[in-house]
Structure formats: structure tokens, C-alpha cells
Design a protein around this motif. Structure first.
Motif, PDB file in Angstrom:
ATOM      1  N   ARG A 163       0.832  -1.222   0.000  1.00 55.22           N
ATOM      2  CA  ARG A 163       0.000   0.000   0.000  1.00 55.22           C
ATOM      3  C   ARG A 163       0.856   1.258   0.000  1.00 55.22           C
ATOM      4  NH1 ARG A 163       0.562  -2.094   4.748  1.00 55.22           N
ATOM      5  NH2 ARG A 163       1.073  -0.858   6.590  1.00 55.22           N
ATOM      6  N   MET A 164       2.174   1.111   0.296  1.00 55.11           N
ATOM      7  CA  MET A 164       3.049   2.272   0.360  1.00 55.11           C
ATOM      8  C   MET A 164       4.048   2.319  -0.797  1.00 55.11           C
ATOM      9  SD  MET A 164       3.869   2.418   4.419  1.00 55.11           S
ATOM     10  CE  MET A 164       2.716   3.181   5.559  1.00 55.11           C
ATOM     11  N   ALA A 165       3.899   1.408  -1.758  1.00 57.68           N
ATOM     12  CA  ALA A 165       4.841   1.377  -2.885  1.00 57.68           C
ATOM     13  C   ALA A 165       4.804   2.711  -3.636  1.00 57.68           C
ATOM     14  CB  ALA A 165       4.476   0.229  -3.818  1.00 57.68           C
ATOM     15  N   GLN A 166       5.950   3.143  -4.102  1.00 61.74           N
ATOM     16  CA  GLN A 166       6.022   4.398  -4.850  1.00 61.74           C
ATOM     17  C   GLN A 166       5.531   4.147  -6.281  1.00 61.74           C
ATOM     18  OE1 GLN A 166       7.198   7.202  -2.883  1.00 61.74           O
ATOM     19  NE2 GLN A 166       6.641   5.525  -1.529  1.00 61.74           N
ATOM     20  N   PRO A 167       4.827   5.116  -6.876  1.00 59.89           N
ATOM     21  CA  PRO A 167       4.233   4.901  -8.214  1.00 59.89           C
ATOM     22  C   PRO A 167       5.252   4.398  -9.244  1.00 59.89           C
ATOM     23  CG  PRO A 167       3.608   7.043  -7.329  1.00 59.89           C
ATOM     24  CD  PRO A 167       4.561   6.442  -6.353  1.00 59.89           C
ATOM     25  N   TRP A 168       6.495   4.885  -9.173  1.00 63.28           N
ATOM     26  CA  TRP A 168       7.483   4.502 -10.190  1.00 63.28           C
ATOM     27  C   TRP A 168       7.951   3.057 -10.055  1.00 63.28           C
ATOM     28  CZ3 TRP A 168      11.986   2.904  -7.975  1.00 63.28           C
ATOM     29  CH2 TRP A 168      12.351   3.462  -6.732  1.00 63.28           C
ATOM     30  N   MET A 169       7.632   2.408  -8.913  1.00 58.62           N
ATOM     31  CA  MET A 169       8.083   1.022  -8.711  1.00 58.62           C
ATOM     32  C   MET A 169       7.195   0.020  -9.438  1.00 58.62           C
ATOM     33  SD  MET A 169       8.776   0.960  -4.607  1.00 58.62           S
ATOM     34  CE  MET A 169      10.114   1.907  -3.856  1.00 58.62           C
ATOM     35  N   LEU A 170       5.959   0.437  -9.771  1.00 57.25           N
ATOM     36  CA  LEU A 170       4.927  -0.527 -10.168  1.00 57.25           C
ATOM     37  C   LEU A 170       4.566  -0.483 -11.649  1.00 57.25           C
ATOM     38  CD1 LEU A 170       2.473   0.179  -7.202  1.00 57.25           C
ATOM     39  CD2 LEU A 170       4.302  -1.549  -7.303  1.00 57.25           C
ATOM     40  N   ASP A 171       4.127  -1.660 -12.153  1.00 53.09           N
ATOM     41  CA  ASP A 171       3.519  -1.682 -13.490  1.00 53.09           C
ATOM     42  C   ASP A 171       2.010  -1.418 -13.351  1.00 53.09           C
ATOM     43  OD1 ASP A 171       2.234  -3.994 -12.679  1.00 53.09           O
ATOM     44  OD2 ASP A 171       3.600  -5.350 -13.732  1.00 53.09           O
ATOM     45  N   GLU A 172       1.276  -1.513 -14.459  1.00 54.53           N
ATOM     46  CA  GLU A 172      -0.153  -1.128 -14.379  1.00 54.53           C
ATOM     47  C   GLU A 172      -0.991  -2.099 -13.563  1.00 54.53           C
ATOM     48  OE1 GLU A 172       0.542  -2.361 -18.764  1.00 54.53           O
ATOM     49  OE2 GLU A 172       1.635  -1.380 -17.158  1.00 54.53           O
ATOM     50  N   ASP A 173      -0.441  -3.335 -13.318  1.00 50.94           N
ATOM     51  CA  ASP A 173      -1.183  -4.292 -12.476  1.00 50.94           C
ATOM     52  C   ASP A 173      -0.815  -4.139 -10.997  1.00 50.94           C
ATOM     53  OD1 ASP A 173      -2.382  -5.433 -14.725  1.00 50.94           O
ATOM     54  OD2 ASP A 173      -0.578  -6.645 -15.104  1.00 50.94           O
ATOM     55  N   GLY A 174       0.038  -3.176 -10.701  1.00 51.60           N
ATOM     56  CA  GLY A 174       0.429  -2.979  -9.305  1.00 51.60           C
ATOM     57  C   GLY A 174       1.532  -3.918  -8.859  1.00 51.60           C
ATOM     58  N   GLU A 175       2.208  -4.564  -9.807  1.00 48.85           N
ATOM     59  CA  GLU A 175       3.337  -5.437  -9.466  1.00 48.85           C
ATOM     60  C   GLU A 175       4.642  -4.684  -9.678  1.00 48.85           C
ATOM     61  OE1 GLU A 175       3.137  -8.266  -7.932  1.00 48.85           O
ATOM     62  OE2 GLU A 175       0.943  -8.196  -8.032  1.00 48.85           O
ATOM     63  N   LEU A 176       5.663  -5.167  -8.965  1.00 49.75           N
ATOM     64  CA  LEU A 176       6.967  -4.532  -9.057  1.00 49.75           C
ATOM     65  C   LEU A 176       7.529  -4.662 -10.475  1.00 49.75           C
ATOM     66  CD1 LEU A 176       8.693  -3.180  -6.852  1.00 49.75           C
ATOM     67  CD2 LEU A 176       9.815  -5.387  -6.502  1.00 49.75           C
ATOM     68  N   LEU A 177       7.996  -3.567 -11.046  1.00 51.02           N
ATOM     69  CA  LEU A 177       8.607  -3.626 -12.378  1.00 51.02           C
ATOM     70  C   LEU A 177       9.884  -4.473 -12.314  1.00 51.02           C
ATOM     71  CD1 LEU A 177       8.128   0.114 -13.365  1.00 51.02           C
ATOM     72  CD2 LEU A 177       7.270  -1.828 -14.695  1.00 51.02           C
ATOM     73  N   PRO A 178      10.156  -5.262 -13.375  1.00 53.26           N
ATOM     74  CA  PRO A 178      11.313  -6.174 -13.347  1.00 53.26           C
ATOM     75  C   PRO A 178      12.626  -5.477 -12.980  1.00 53.26           C
ATOM     76  CG  PRO A 178      10.032  -6.447 -15.363  1.00 53.26           C
ATOM     77  CD  PRO A 178       9.406  -5.317 -14.626  1.00 53.26           C
ATOM     78  N   GLU A 179      12.816  -4.228 -13.450  1.00 54.49           N
ATOM     79  CA  GLU A 179      14.100  -3.560 -13.199  1.00 54.49           C
ATOM     80  C   GLU A 179      14.324  -3.193 -11.720  1.00 54.49           C
ATOM     81  OE1 GLU A 179      11.621  -2.446 -15.172  1.00 54.49           O
ATOM     82  OE2 GLU A 179      11.567  -0.254 -15.307  1.00 54.49           O
ATOM     83  N   HIS A 180      13.259  -3.300 -10.899  1.00 53.53           N
ATOM     84  CA  HIS A 180      13.424  -2.964  -9.476  1.00 53.53           C
ATOM     85  C   HIS A 180      13.415  -4.189  -8.569  1.00 53.53           C
ATOM     86  CE1 HIS A 180      12.980   1.041 -10.886  1.00 53.53           C
ATOM     87  NE2 HIS A 180      11.701   0.952 -11.136  1.00 53.53           N
ATOM     88  N   ARG A 181      13.325  -5.399  -9.178  1.00 52.39           N
ATOM     89  CA  ARG A 181      13.161  -6.609  -8.356  1.00 52.39           C
ATOM     90  C   ARG A 181      14.421  -6.982  -7.594  1.00 52.39           C
ATOM     91  NH1 ARG A 181       9.290  -9.698 -12.596  1.00 52.39           N
ATOM     92  NH2 ARG A 181       7.550  -8.254 -12.319  1.00 52.39           N
ATOM     93  N   ALA A 182      15.582  -6.563  -8.072  1.00 49.86           N
ATOM     94  CA  ALA A 182      16.817  -6.850  -7.333  1.00 49.86           C
ATOM     95  C   ALA A 182      16.884  -6.012  -6.054  1.00 49.86           C
ATOM     96  CB  ALA A 182      18.031  -6.563  -8.217  1.00 49.86           C
ATOM     97  N   ASP A 183      16.225  -4.858  -6.050  1.00 50.44           N
ATOM     98  CA  ASP A 183      16.360  -3.907  -4.935  1.00 50.44           C
ATOM     99  C   ASP A 183      15.201  -3.941  -3.941  1.00 50.44           C
ATOM    100  OD1 ASP A 183      18.701  -3.016  -6.070  1.00 50.44           O
ATOM    101  OD2 ASP A 183      17.726  -1.370  -7.166  1.00 50.44           O
TER     102      ASP A 183
END
Ligand SMILES: [Zn+2]
Ligand SMILES: [Zn+2]
Length: 212
Positions: A163-183
Motif C-alpha cells: 500500500r506504500m509502494a512508490q508509483p514509479w516502482m509498479l507496473d499497471e497491475d500494481g506489481e513490481l517492475l522487473p528492473e526494481h526486483r533486485a532492490d
């Protein structure tokens, strides 16, 4: 302008900015988190932890004016008395530059994806402060003072309540974008409820991590 004046101006500017970076650490740790919401500075900052995002509000104008006043009413005369007026003025300009650099870095951390190694490292550093351990990682622009004072924590992955994820972290389904999964790793549910909002407020004002 002769060479010695140039050196004095450069030294004053650099010192002023460095003094800000130290104050950024001290104010964030002691005047914001240790006070647990006593006073406007602490309260506003802890509300920033509850909201977990950055939006412009009129209280920003208050802190911008306050920090400019400190620069010109404290550092300017102090530099004038100890060295000369040019040193005092460049100290105040360096302090103001450091402060506005901090404001920009902090807003950008919340609003946009990292574009280089510095931004990537500083975002992880700041979001671990938000979501992992609010009594660690008090520096926002540099990690140096956390290292000096023993509050540096750099986990491999930073846990982020969904619920606190930053908008730039997520794709349109609300999942973490692949480029941020290491972090980062998302935990908990996306939906916030009146109960979870109240829990987030209590956690922020106690300077402990929000629950999943
Ligand atoms: Zn923040
Ligand atoms: Zn904080």
C-alpha cells in the motif's frame, strides 16, 4: 576578484553545503524522529512517513523560509565575523544550495525512478528508512553521516508494504517492475483500511517500521 577572494568564496560555498548535509542528518534523526511528533517539524515529517509519498504543501514554504533565514541570519554573520563578508555570504549560499538540493533529491526519490547509480543507492537507502527501520539511514542526500554515527543499514532488498509502494516502482497491475526486483520486495496487501491507516500513524509516530 583576486585569487584569495575566489578561494574564500569556493571554500565558503563548499563548507556551507557540508554543514547542511550534517544538519540534514541531525535534524532528521533528532528533531524529527526522536521527538515523536512534538513540534511542527517532527509532526510534519512523521505525517510524511504515514503518507509515504511526496506532495507539495504550504508547510514546505515554511521550512524553505526557515532554512533560508538560518543561512542568512546565522551563517552569514558568523562567516563575516570569523573571516569576511564574502565568506559569510558564500557560507549562506552553500547552506541554501545544500538544503534545496536535499529537498529536490528527496522529492525525486518519491516521484521518479532512479536514472543512475547514485539515485538508485540513495532511493534504497531512503526507502529502507521509511519501510524497514526509521531509526536508521537518516541522511537523504549522502550516506556519509550514517556511516560516521553507526546508523547505516544497507539490506540486499528493501521490503515495501504494497500500500506504500512508490508509483514509479509498479507496473499497471500494481506489481513490481522487473528492473526494481533486485532492490525491492513487495509485502502485504494493496488495500488500506481505516484500521491499517491508524496502525500506520501509530507506527510512524513511534518511529518503527510499518507492518506488512
Ligand atoms: Zn521520504
Ligand atoms: Zn524519516
Amino acid at each position: 576578484m583576486n585569487l584569495s577572494t575566489v578561494l574564500i568564496v569556493v571554500a565558503g560555498f563548499a563548507l556551507g553545503a557540508q554543514v547542511w548535509f550534517l544538519f540534514e542528518y541531525l535534524l532528521h534523526r533528532f528533531a524529527m524522529h526522536h521527538l515523536h511528533g512534538k513540534g511542527i517539524m517532527s509532526r510534519e515529517h512523521l505525517l510524511h512517513h504515514v503518507a509515504a509519498g511526496w506532495t507539495f504543501s504550504t508547510t514546505h514554504l515554511l521550512s524553505w523560509a526557515g532554512m533560508l533565514l538560518v543561512g542568512w541570519l546565522a551563517w552569514f554573520p558568523l562567516g563575516w565575523i570569523t573571516v569576511n563578508p564574502a565568506f559569510g555570504a558564500s557560507l549562506a549560499v552553500g547552506w541554501s544550495f545544500g538544503y534545496f538540493f536535499y529537498e529536490w533529491v528527496h522529492a525525486q526519490a518519491h516521484l521518479s525512478a532512479p536514472r543512475n547509480r547514485y539515485q538508485r543507492r540513495l532511493r534504497k537507502h531512503h526507502f529502507h528508512h521509511h519501510f524497514g527501520h526509521p531509526m536508521a539511514n537518516h541522511g537523504v542526500t549522502i550516506r556519509f553521516w550514517d556511516r560516521v554515527f553507526g546508523t547505516l543499514e544497507s539490506p540486499e532488498q528493501v521490503r515495501v508494504p504494497r500500500r506504500m509502494a512508490q508509483p514509479w516502482m509498479l507496473d499497471e497491475d500494481g506489481e513490481l517492475l522487473p528492473e526494481h526486483r533486485a532492490d525491492y520486495v513487495l509485502v502485504g496487501t494493496r488495500r488500506s483500511t481505516p484500521e491499517s491507516n491508524e496502525e500506520d500513524r501509530v507506527a510512524a509516530f513511534a518511529s518503527v517500521a510499518p507492518s506488512d
